[in-house]
Design an enzyme around this catalytic site. Structure first.
Site, PDB file in Angstrom:
ATOM      1  N   GLU A  82     -27.181 -20.530   1.889  1.00  0.00           N
ATOM      2  CA  GLU A  82     -28.512 -21.030   2.242  1.00  0.00           C
ATOM      3  C   GLU A  82     -28.957 -22.138   1.294  1.00  0.00           C
ATOM      4  OE1 GLU A  82     -31.393 -18.012   3.142  1.00  0.00           O
ATOM      5  OE2 GLU A  82     -29.860 -16.493   3.393  1.00  0.00           O
ATOM      6  N   CYS A 100     -32.824 -27.621  -2.748  1.00  0.00           N
ATOM      7  CA  CYS A 100     -32.573 -26.402  -3.513  1.00  0.00           C
ATOM      8  C   CYS A 100     -31.213 -25.847  -3.071  1.00  0.00           C
ATOM      9  CB  CYS A 100     -33.712 -25.438  -3.192  1.00  0.00           C
ATOM     10  SG  CYS A 100     -33.591 -23.856  -3.994  1.00  0.00           S
ATOM     11  N   CYS A 107     -26.031 -12.358  -5.499  1.00  0.00           N
ATOM     12  CA  CYS A 107     -26.229 -12.528  -6.943  1.00  0.00           C
ATOM     13  C   CYS A 107     -26.044 -11.180  -7.627  1.00  0.00           C
ATOM     14  CB  CYS A 107     -27.644 -13.045  -7.196  1.00  0.00           C
ATOM     15  SG  CYS A 107     -27.987 -13.403  -8.936  1.00  0.00           S
ATOM     16  N   CYS A 111     -32.414  -8.836 -10.266  1.00  0.00           N
ATOM     17  CA  CYS A 111     -33.856  -8.934 -10.534  1.00  0.00           C
ATOM     18  C   CYS A 111     -34.640  -8.239  -9.415  1.00  0.00           C
ATOM     19  CB  CYS A 111     -34.288 -10.392 -10.648  1.00  0.00           C
ATOM     20  SG  CYS A 111     -33.411 -11.289 -11.947  1.00  0.00           S
TER      21      CYS A 111
END
Ligand code: SAH
Length: 380
Positions: A82, A100, A107, A111
């Site tokens: 993405e 971006c 990942c 988090c």
């Protein structure tokens, strides 16, 4: 060499003795913002086991969320990368875009507030797959608008760039190659959770000729270790004092500033005392605020002031989020409090929230569900 320039500058993939296949663009989603249309697009890449870390001794096991690699169902044969084009109205009222890009699919950092973390790490991207995101944005997505200029590239999409540093550096070398895309180094920013091992390596790269002006953004997201360790597992291994020391010693060249990102999450890190602590983190010995507030001690961070500014990002709720988004007033009040302590602070306007294109909202819910079903990723 001519063919290389033609490929990157004009986007011509079919040339004599050269046929470059670019990843297919799977979909484009648009959403309106006051500064223009936000374009999220996804590209298809193979699962490619060669780029999937295989053991738990990878970063996932050591300092990430500890959740290991999601087991992919055999039905998943390709993955989606993405990227988001974010419109910006500049000083001269000219519209440009910030692109971006993602450095990984999923990942490993875990988090708690981030959608991508829900997937776990599926695999790291190769340099050409990172460059292909720019290629698509420049030559395929924005082509209908010849005035559209991609003014900046930020590594703030899916993934932790310092967990895939070699490929990220290779991609940046291509993007800034004068014979190729020719972007200027100062237009590129790497954003990290603050992996100190990776930061030390990146610092060495930044000292090299041509790399001095590479931008660095660090996702601080919390004013003290207690809050940070709760929402960012990396902090348990690499606490804020060590991170601060690394940033204090960062090789700053003229005109370069550090950007400290702070995702403002109601009920987690948005109290007045947190604003004081945050100011203290940036100002170090210079901090002249109160010793305590609301009965809470304000941790003093020793050391020189950091050459940085704070970027407040109002929290964008991920799927099944336990926290709401902050109100406009709460975000402004928090920012004002930090500013009142003499710390430069600005606010990122939220764009693309309705298409899950905003910060921290990238991640394929389908893969997340399957990874969770396989019992490896953190449940949402
Ligand atoms: N791994 C890198 C880059 C990806 S995240 C990093 O951590 O910096 C890019 C930015 O989006 C980070 O500053 C991150 O803290 C922020 N972010 C993550 N989830 C978010 C959310 N739900 N709302 C707002 N910002 C978020």
């Amino acid at each position: 060499m001519k063919r290389y320039a033609k490929l990157h500058r004009s986007g011509v993939t079919e040339q004599p003795h050269l046929a470059v296949t670019m990843p297919e663009i799977v979909r484009t989603q648009l959403s309106e913002s006051p500064e223009g249309t936000v374009l999220k697009f996804t590209q298809r890449v193979p699962v490619d086991t060669a780029h999937r870390p295989t053991t738990l001794a990878s970063s996932a096991g050591e300092i990430g969320s500890g959740i290991g690699l999601p087991v992919l169902q055999p039905s998943i044969t390709s993955l989606e990368v993405e990227s988001v084009l974010i419109p910006m109205i500049g000083r001269k009222r000219i519209r440009t875009y910030t692109l971006c890009v993602s450095s990984q699919v999923g990942c490993a950092m875990g988090c708690g507030f981030c959608q991508t973390a829900q997937m776990g790490l599926i695999r790291s991207l190769k340099a050409e797959e990172i460059v292909a995101q720019y290629f698509a944005a420049r030559h395929q997505i924005t082509r209908p608008d010849p005035t559209a200029e991609i003014a900046n590239i930020v590594f703030m999409g899916m993934g932790e760039p310092l967990d895939n540093l070699t490929e990220v550096l290779r991609a940046i070398a291509v993007l800034t190659d004068r014979r190729g895309p020719g972007l200027s180094m100062s237009k590129i920013t790497v954003s990290t959770v603050g992996r100190i091992d990776g930061l030390l390596k990146l610092a060495e790269q930044v000292k090299q000729t041509g790399w001095h002006r590479l931008g660095l953004a660090v996702s601080l997201n919390a004013p003290n270790d207690q809050v940070r360790s709760q929402i960012m597992p990396i902090n348990r291994a690499m606490p804020m004092a060590r991170l601060r020391e690394t940033l204090e010693n960062w090789p700053f060249y003229s005109g370069v500033h550090l950007c400290l990102e702070y995702v403002l999450i109601p009920g987690v890190n948005d109290e007045p005392v947190h604003a004081e602590q945050l100011a203290s983190f940036v100002r170090g010995n210079l901090f002249e605020g109160p010793e305590s507030m609301d009965g809470q001690q304000i941790k003093r961070f020793p050391g020189a002031p950091l050459r940085g500014l704070i970027n407040i990002i109002p929290y964008n709720p991920r799927h099944n989020s336990p926290w709401p988004a902050p109100t406009e007033e709460a975000a402004d009040a928090f920012m004002q409090r930090v500013k009142d302590r003499g710390v430069y602070c600005k606010r990122r306007r939220t764009k693309g929230r309705d298409t899950m294109a905003a910060c921290g909202q990238l991640g394929n819910p389908e893969v997340t569900r399957k990874a969770v079903a396989a019992g490896r990723a953190a449940p949402p």
